[in-house]
Design a protein around this motif. Sequence first.
Motif, PDB file in Angstrom:
ATOM      1  N   GLY A  47      10.776   5.925   3.189  1.00 17.40           N
ATOM      2  CA  GLY A  47      11.117   6.945   3.945  1.00 17.40           C
ATOM      3  C   GLY A  47      10.445   8.204   3.419  1.00 17.40           C
ATOM      4  O   GLY A  47      11.069   9.332   3.652  1.00 17.40           O
ATOM      5  N   LYS A  48       9.516   8.061   2.618  1.00 16.73           N
ATOM      6  CA  LYS A  48       9.125   9.493   2.090  1.00 16.73           C
ATOM      7  C   LYS A  48       7.469   9.636   2.628  1.00 16.73           C
ATOM      8  O   LYS A  48       6.732   8.746   2.892  1.00 16.73           O
ATOM      9  CB  LYS A  48       8.811   9.201   0.605  1.00 16.73           C
ATOM     10  CG  LYS A  48      10.318   8.904  -0.002  1.00 16.73           C
ATOM     11  CD  LYS A  48      10.993  10.369  -0.074  1.00 16.73           C
ATOM     12  CE  LYS A  48      12.406  10.214  -1.135  1.00 16.73           C
ATOM     13  NZ  LYS A  48      13.095  11.383  -0.959  1.00 16.73           N
ATOM     14  N   LYS A  49       6.896  10.687   2.563  1.00 16.45           N
ATOM     15  CA  LYS A  49       5.728  11.033   2.929  1.00 16.45           C
ATOM     16  C   LYS A  49       4.600  10.551   2.050  1.00 16.45           C
ATOM     17  O   LYS A  49       5.038  10.384   0.666  1.00 16.45           O
ATOM     18  CB  LYS A  49       5.397  12.623   2.965  1.00 16.45           C
ATOM     19  CG  LYS A  49       5.983  13.207   4.002  1.00 16.45           C
ATOM     20  CD  LYS A  49       5.555  14.724   3.972  1.00 16.45           C
ATOM     21  CE  LYS A  49       6.219  15.449   5.200  1.00 16.45           C
ATOM     22  NZ  LYS A  49       5.918  17.165   5.185  1.00 16.45           N
ATOM     23  N   ARG A  50       3.556  10.094   2.287  1.00 10.08           N
ATOM     24  CA  ARG A  50       2.489   9.278   1.448  1.00 10.08           C
ATOM     25  C   ARG A  50       2.089  10.383   0.284  1.00 10.08           C
ATOM     26  O   ARG A  50       2.019  10.018  -0.973  1.00 10.08           O
ATOM     27  CB  ARG A  50       1.301   8.951   2.330  1.00 10.08           C
ATOM     28  CG  ARG A  50       0.267   8.173   1.365  1.00 10.08           C
ATOM     29  CD  ARG A  50      -0.772   7.518   2.342  1.00 10.08           C
ATOM     30  NE  ARG A  50      -1.946   7.262   1.499  1.00 10.08           N
ATOM     31  CZ  ARG A  50      -3.130   6.537   1.812  1.00 10.08           C
ATOM     32  NH1 ARG A  50      -3.183   6.415   3.276  1.00 10.08           N
ATOM     33  NH2 ARG A  50      -4.037   5.858   1.355  1.00 10.08           N
ATOM     34  N   SER A  51       2.029  11.439   0.701  1.00 12.11           N
ATOM     35  CA  SER A  51       1.442  12.650  -0.330  1.00 12.11           C
ATOM     36  C   SER A  51       2.800  12.638  -1.569  1.00 12.11           C
ATOM     37  O   SER A  51       2.491  12.967  -2.669  1.00 12.11           O
ATOM     38  CB  SER A  51       1.349  14.038   0.510  1.00 12.11           C
ATOM     39  OG  SER A  51       2.466  14.547   0.953  1.00 12.11           O
ATOM     40  N   THR A  52       3.834  12.495  -1.219  1.00 10.00           N
ATOM     41  CA  THR A  52       4.973  12.578  -2.166  1.00 10.00           C
ATOM     42  C   THR A  52       4.929  11.411  -2.916  1.00 10.00           C
ATOM     43  O   THR A  52       4.937  11.658  -4.263  1.00 10.00           O
ATOM     44  CB  THR A  52       6.311  12.568  -1.222  1.00 10.00           C
ATOM     45  OG1 THR A  52       6.305  13.593  -0.567  1.00 10.00           O
ATOM     46  CG2 THR A  52       7.454  12.424  -2.342  1.00 10.00           C
ATOM     47  N   THR A 106       0.778  -1.261   0.041  1.00 12.70           N
ATOM     48  CA  THR A 106      -0.082   0.013  -0.060  1.00 12.70           C
ATOM     49  C   THR A 106       0.665   1.350  -0.072  1.00 12.70           C
ATOM     50  O   THR A 106       2.042   1.095   0.116  1.00 12.70           O
ATOM     51  CB  THR A 106      -0.998   0.052   1.290  1.00 12.70           C
ATOM     52  OG1 THR A 106      -0.071   0.015   2.558  1.00 12.70           O
ATOM     53  CG2 THR A 106      -1.650  -1.212   1.261  1.00 12.70           C
ATOM     54  N   GLN A 107       0.302   2.254  -0.267  1.00 14.36           N
ATOM     55  CA  GLN A 107       0.945   3.721  -0.325  1.00 14.36           C
ATOM     56  C   GLN A 107       1.647   4.036   1.023  1.00 14.36           C
ATOM     57  O   GLN A 107       2.706   4.342   1.428  1.00 14.36           O
ATOM     58  CB  GLN A 107       0.189   4.967  -0.829  1.00 14.36           C
ATOM     59  CG  GLN A 107       0.056   4.568  -2.228  1.00 14.36           C
ATOM     60  CD  GLN A 107      -0.650   5.851  -2.886  1.00 14.36           C
ATOM     61  OE1 GLN A 107      -0.439   7.080  -2.227  1.00 14.36           O
ATOM     62  NE2 GLN A 107      -1.380   5.698  -3.824  1.00 14.36           N
ATOM     63  N   GLU A 108       0.814   3.484   2.211  1.00 14.51           N
ATOM     64  CA  GLU A 108       1.202   3.631   3.633  1.00 14.51           C
ATOM     65  C   GLU A 108       2.452   2.795   3.767  1.00 14.51           C
ATOM     66  O   GLU A 108       3.475   3.233   4.465  1.00 14.51           O
ATOM     67  CB  GLU A 108       0.130   3.255   4.436  1.00 14.51           C
ATOM     68  CG  GLU A 108       0.351   3.631   6.154  1.00 14.51           C
ATOM     69  CD  GLU A 108       0.425   5.309   5.937  1.00 14.51           C
ATOM     70  OE1 GLU A 108       1.189   5.895   6.584  1.00 14.51           O
ATOM     71  OE2 GLU A 108      -0.440   5.963   5.454  1.00 14.51           O
ATOM     72  N   GLN A 109       2.516   1.582   3.509  1.00 16.38           N
ATOM     73  CA  GLN A 109       3.812   0.717   3.602  1.00 16.38           C
ATOM     74  C   GLN A 109       4.899   1.129   2.754  1.00 16.38           C
ATOM     75  O   GLN A 109       5.994   1.065   3.282  1.00 16.38           O
ATOM     76  CB  GLN A 109       3.120  -0.656   3.141  1.00 16.38           C
ATOM     77  CG  GLN A 109       2.296  -1.305   4.033  1.00 16.38           C
ATOM     78  CD  GLN A 109       1.654  -2.721   3.260  1.00 16.38           C
ATOM     79  OE1 GLN A 109       1.428  -3.019   2.089  1.00 16.38           O
ATOM     80  NE2 GLN A 109       1.364  -3.494   4.199  1.00 16.38           N
TER      81      GLN A 109
END
Length: 300
Positions: A164-169, A155-158
């Motif tokens: 080590g990047k923000k989900r929005s990035t 998932t994008q959260e995983q």
Amino acid sequence: MTKAIKKQALGRGLSALLKDPNNDIKSADDKNAEQVVGNIIELDLDFIEINPFQPRSNFNEEALNELASSIKELGVIQPITVRKLDFNKYQLISGERRMRASKIAGLTTIPAYVRLANDNESLVMALVENIQRHDLDPIEIALSYQRLIDEIQLTQEQMSERVGKKRSTITNYLRLLKLDPIIQTGIRDGFISMGHGRALISVENQDDQADIYQKIISRNLSVRETEQLVKEYQEKGQQTATGKAPKPSVTPHTDKVSDLAAKIAVKIDVKVGANGKGKLTIPFKSEADLARILELLQGS
């Protein structure tokens, strides 16, 4: 251009490695397997068979021909993914449209990611390490994120935790893959930036996307100027859809603004919100033009 040549040379080198019968790599535990996992390889189309469990069986012929034309001009932007079955034998995992269109375009090879037995964790490590590199363009990073979603089911959260990047990035990178292939190529080749691409994403019509892209290149527009141009296109589209032009801001001082605009020979932009607050913009072409306008305003 140099980057593209290096990529192709790398793909051919790895392809030769897989074609060596004395070095047949079948598993992630085999010698030289680390050179294959996570990398792009040029594979002969004749070595790839369609996945019999592929749920999609109908392909729009017109769309395939359009993709084939794009591939002739730009090459295959996003590599396909295959599973190695045996020596010089692979099964398609994803990218059947690209493979079919490549055959129509007359290609004999296609860039591919090769999956090996028990390479799941190795692939994750290779992709995460790849994303951390500083020489990748935004599209390459987006494709790596997309592979983690498609092939590893992260998932994008995983992904956010792993890289080590923000989900929005991550979301912003993935959205770039919705752009027209020509614009993706422009980002990869450095003609426009990721910021330009993000501005273009909100333009749904691909003809308008291409038109704006050409203006960015020809006029050397900044990201902010591109955002303004996109806004103008969207307002134009709204006008076309409704058959009405957007209503201009009207205030009790509209006539005075018109008189002032006529006096200084400049089109003045006035925007007024519902609360009465707003902005008055007076453009100028040069410092001399600014001095002229100020002199006229002081004489009012």
